[in-house]
Motif scaffolding. Structure first.
Motif, PDB file in Angstrom:
ATOM      1  N   HIS A 104       4.223 -29.162 -26.667  1.00  0.00           N
ATOM      2  CA  HIS A 104       4.253 -28.029 -27.597  1.00  0.00           C
ATOM      3  C   HIS A 104       4.002 -26.720 -26.849  1.00  0.00           C
ATOM      4  O   HIS A 104       4.734 -25.742 -27.010  1.00  0.00           O
ATOM      5  CB  HIS A 104       3.196 -28.204 -28.686  1.00  0.00           C
ATOM      6  N   ALA A 105       2.961 -26.720 -26.021  1.00  0.00           N
ATOM      7  CA  ALA A 105       2.603 -25.501 -25.289  1.00  0.00           C
ATOM      8  C   ALA A 105       3.710 -25.074 -24.331  1.00  0.00           C
ATOM      9  O   ALA A 105       4.048 -23.887 -24.234  1.00  0.00           O
ATOM     10  CB  ALA A 105       1.303 -25.729 -24.522  1.00  0.00           C
ATOM     11  N   LEU A 106       4.289 -26.041 -23.626  1.00  0.00           N
ATOM     12  CA  LEU A 106       5.340 -25.721 -22.657  1.00  0.00           C
ATOM     13  C   LEU A 106       6.599 -25.204 -23.349  1.00  0.00           C
ATOM     14  O   LEU A 106       7.250 -24.269 -22.863  1.00  0.00           O
ATOM     15  CB  LEU A 106       5.662 -26.960 -21.818  1.00  0.00           C
ATOM     16  N   THR A 107       6.947 -25.826 -24.485  1.00  0.00           N
ATOM     17  CA  THR A 107       8.123 -25.383 -25.232  1.00  0.00           C
ATOM     18  C   THR A 107       7.908 -23.977 -25.781  1.00  0.00           C
ATOM     19  O   THR A 107       8.792 -23.112 -25.702  1.00  0.00           O
ATOM     20  CB  THR A 107       8.411 -26.355 -26.395  1.00  0.00           C
ATOM     21  N   TRP A 108       6.727 -23.742 -26.335  1.00  0.00           N
ATOM     22  CA  TRP A 108       6.374 -22.412 -26.852  1.00  0.00           C
ATOM     23  C   TRP A 108       6.450 -21.374 -25.740  1.00  0.00           C
ATOM     24  O   TRP A 108       7.015 -20.294 -25.904  1.00  0.00           O
ATOM     25  CB  TRP A 108       4.973 -22.486 -27.447  1.00  0.00           C
ATOM     26  N   HIS A 109       5.889 -21.701 -24.583  1.00  0.00           N
ATOM     27  CA  HIS A 109       5.860 -20.765 -23.453  1.00  0.00           C
ATOM     28  C   HIS A 109       7.277 -20.442 -22.978  1.00  0.00           C
ATOM     29  O   HIS A 109       7.615 -19.278 -22.731  1.00  0.00           O
ATOM     30  CB  HIS A 109       5.048 -21.375 -22.306  1.00  0.00           C
ATOM     31  N   GLN A 118       6.355 -10.341 -23.701  1.00  0.00           N
ATOM     32  CA  GLN A 118       5.578 -11.424 -24.297  1.00  0.00           C
ATOM     33  C   GLN A 118       4.795 -12.188 -23.232  1.00  0.00           C
ATOM     34  O   GLN A 118       5.324 -12.541 -22.186  1.00  0.00           O
ATOM     35  CB  GLN A 118       6.518 -12.409 -25.032  1.00  0.00           C
ATOM     36  N   ASN A 119       3.527 -12.442 -23.498  1.00  0.00           N
ATOM     37  CA  ASN A 119       2.674 -13.316 -22.704  1.00  0.00           C
ATOM     38  C   ASN A 119       2.663 -13.017 -21.208  1.00  0.00           C
ATOM     39  O   ASN A 119       2.916 -13.883 -20.388  1.00  0.00           O
ATOM     40  CB  ASN A 119       3.108 -14.779 -22.904  1.00  0.00           C
ATOM     41  N   PRO A 120       2.425 -11.796 -20.804  1.00  0.00           N
ATOM     42  CA  PRO A 120       2.377 -11.508 -19.373  1.00  0.00           C
ATOM     43  C   PRO A 120       1.200 -12.206 -18.708  1.00  0.00           C
ATOM     44  O   PRO A 120       0.096 -12.252 -19.243  1.00  0.00           O
ATOM     45  CB  PRO A 120       2.194  -9.985 -19.330  1.00  0.00           C
ATOM     46  N   GLY A 121       1.437 -12.762 -17.531  1.00  0.00           N
ATOM     47  CA  GLY A 121       0.354 -13.324 -16.730  1.00  0.00           C
ATOM     48  C   GLY A 121      -0.083 -14.725 -17.093  1.00  0.00           C
ATOM     49  O   GLY A 121      -1.033 -15.240 -16.498  1.00  0.00           O
ATOM     50  N   LEU A 122       0.568 -15.404 -18.046  1.00  0.00           N
ATOM     51  CA  LEU A 122       0.171 -16.762 -18.394  1.00  0.00           C
ATOM     52  C   LEU A 122       0.628 -17.737 -17.307  1.00  0.00           C
ATOM     53  O   LEU A 122       1.757 -17.682 -16.847  1.00  0.00           O
ATOM     54  CB  LEU A 122       0.787 -17.174 -19.739  1.00  0.00           C
ATOM     55  N   VAL A 123      -0.260 -18.641 -16.918  1.00  0.00           N
ATOM     56  CA  VAL A 123       0.070 -19.684 -15.951  1.00  0.00           C
ATOM     57  C   VAL A 123       0.417 -20.940 -16.731  1.00  0.00           C
ATOM     58  O   VAL A 123      -0.414 -21.465 -17.485  1.00  0.00           O
ATOM     59  CB  VAL A 123      -1.105 -19.957 -14.999  1.00  0.00           C
ATOM     60  N   VAL A 124       1.636 -21.417 -16.580  1.00  0.00           N
ATOM     61  CA  VAL A 124       2.143 -22.467 -17.453  1.00  0.00           C
ATOM     62  C   VAL A 124       1.321 -23.758 -17.335  1.00  0.00           C
ATOM     63  O   VAL A 124       1.071 -24.437 -18.329  1.00  0.00           O
ATOM     64  CB  VAL A 124       3.643 -22.722 -17.173  1.00  0.00           C
ATOM     65  N   GLU A 125       0.875 -24.101 -16.128  1.00  0.00           N
ATOM     66  CA  GLU A 125       0.080 -25.320 -15.964  1.00  0.00           C
ATOM     67  C   GLU A 125      -1.253 -25.217 -16.713  1.00  0.00           C
ATOM     68  O   GLU A 125      -1.697 -26.169 -17.356  1.00  0.00           O
ATOM     69  CB  GLU A 125      -0.179 -25.601 -14.478  1.00  0.00           C
ATOM     70  N   GLU A 126      -1.883 -24.055 -16.620  1.00  0.00           N
ATOM     71  CA  GLU A 126      -3.154 -23.848 -17.326  1.00  0.00           C
ATOM     72  C   GLU A 126      -2.940 -23.854 -18.831  1.00  0.00           C
ATOM     73  O   GLU A 126      -3.777 -24.348 -19.592  1.00  0.00           O
ATOM     74  CB  GLU A 126      -3.781 -22.526 -16.883  1.00  0.00           C
ATOM     75  N   LEU A 127      -1.820 -23.307 -19.261  1.00  0.00           N
ATOM     76  CA  LEU A 127      -1.491 -23.267 -20.684  1.00  0.00           C
ATOM     77  C   LEU A 127      -1.373 -24.680 -21.246  1.00  0.00           C
ATOM     78  O   LEU A 127      -1.927 -25.005 -22.299  1.00  0.00           O
ATOM     79  CB  LEU A 127      -0.174 -22.513 -20.870  1.00  0.00           C
ATOM     80  N   ALA A 128      -0.642 -25.537 -20.530  1.00  0.00           N
ATOM     81  CA  ALA A 128      -0.445 -26.910 -20.979  1.00  0.00           C
ATOM     82  C   ALA A 128      -1.762 -27.677 -21.009  1.00  0.00           C
ATOM     83  O   ALA A 128      -2.052 -28.418 -21.954  1.00  0.00           O
ATOM     84  CB  ALA A 128       0.560 -27.617 -20.071  1.00  0.00           C
ATOM     85  N   ALA A 129      -2.585 -27.498 -19.971  1.00  0.00           N
ATOM     86  CA  ALA A 129      -3.875 -28.185 -19.922  1.00  0.00           C
ATOM     87  C   ALA A 129      -4.789 -27.710 -21.043  1.00  0.00           C
ATOM     88  O   ALA A 129      -5.506 -28.507 -21.665  1.00  0.00           O
ATOM     89  CB  ALA A 129      -4.532 -27.945 -18.561  1.00  0.00           C
ATOM     90  N   HIS A 130      -4.759 -26.424 -21.324  1.00  0.00           N
ATOM     91  CA  HIS A 130      -5.574 -25.829 -22.391  1.00  0.00           C
ATOM     92  C   HIS A 130      -5.198 -26.446 -23.743  1.00  0.00           C
ATOM     93  O   HIS A 130      -6.070 -26.810 -24.544  1.00  0.00           O
ATOM     94  CB  HIS A 130      -5.340 -24.325 -22.409  1.00  0.00           C
TER      95      HIS A 130
END
Length: 262
Positions: A104-109, A118-130
């Motif tokens: 869900h997080a990866l698709t959203w990102h 939109q969403n500057p500076g987000l790290v995709v790996e951290e997003l998914a783990a979160h």
């Protein structure tokens, strides 16, 4: 030069097709021991068998030998199957939820980062783990083709093109959801779900549900015996207990997904 892992290819393709080693052996006219030795790299199939194996798996001989590239989609499904098979039932269910939340997080990102500013500076790996750790609140991605929603412990995915509500089911759906439009019924149902959802053999008494839901015992029992009665199972103990029937256990998580939709 690329290493040819024929044993791994056979194992992956067999599991992807849903075959046991015995079923593959029967299909190819060889022994179970032969298939086992192929997959453990103790020996290789006779070269004359390769076209038959490739045809059975509906791949090219090059693909079977690992000489042609494999798309990510072809890799992930067998890998997930192997991962699930290696876990206990409890671990597998937890892994499945974490995977769904991360997807869900990866698709959203991926969708949101295509939009300007939109969403500057987000790290995709951290997003998914979160997300996988259950640290997100309400989150929804809705496109014409696809929808995914996550809230607390529930994740929802929909291929919008394949969703339709048939006329014959509309009255059934209205009848099903009507009791949950009443606040006391919803409080009782939510309390019952929280008390029993973690154990498939757990039953909760009206007193426990009353305490959890913040309603009087009389109002709780009224909801249990009237509006919620078609959805519940009762045990035979002297102090009667309740839980949702298996087919209805998903009602509260589904409703919770859309509680913050506005």
């Amino acid at each position: 030069m690329k290493t040819i892992n024929l044993n791994q290819q056979i194992s992956i393709l067999r599991k992807e097709k849903g075959l046991t080693q015995e079923e593959l052996a029967v299909a190819l006219g060889v022994t179970n021991q032969a298939v086992s030795k192929w997959e453990s790299a103790q020996c290789c199939p006779d070269i004359q068998l390769l076209p038959q194996i490739a045809e059975l798996f509906q791949v090219s001989v090059d693909r079977l030998l690992g000489c042609s590239p494999v798309s990510p989609a072809e890799i992930r499904l067998p890998s997930l199957c192997e991962k699930i098979d290696s876990l206990s039932q409890e671990e597998a269910l937890a892994f499945a939820y974490r995977t769904a939340a991360a997807l869900h997080a990866l698709t959203w990102h991926k969708y949101m980062t295509k939009l300007p500013n939109q969403n500057p500076g987000l790290v995709v790996e951290e997003l998914a783990a979160h997300a996988a750790d259950g640290k997100w609140g309400y989150s929804c991605l809705n496109t014409p083709e696809f929808t995914t929603v996550m809230h607390q412990g529930a994740v929802f995915f929909s291929d919008n093109g394949n969703c339709a509500l048939e006329n014959s089911k509309m009255h059934r759906l209205i009848s099903l959801l009507k009791p949950f439009t009443q606040i006391n019924t919803l409080k009782t149902a939510s309390a019952l779900y929280q008390l029993t959802c973690r154990c498939e053999n757990a039953f909760a008494t009206a007193a426990k549900i009353s305490e959890k839901g913040g309603l009087s015992k009389d109002k709780t029992e009224e909801c249990l015996q009237e509006n919620l009665s078609p959805f519940l199972l009762e045990n035979a103990a002297a102090d009667k207990g309740y839980r949702f029937h298996g087919r209805y256990e998903n009602i509260i998580p589904i409703l919770s997904l859309f509680a913050f939709a506005e």
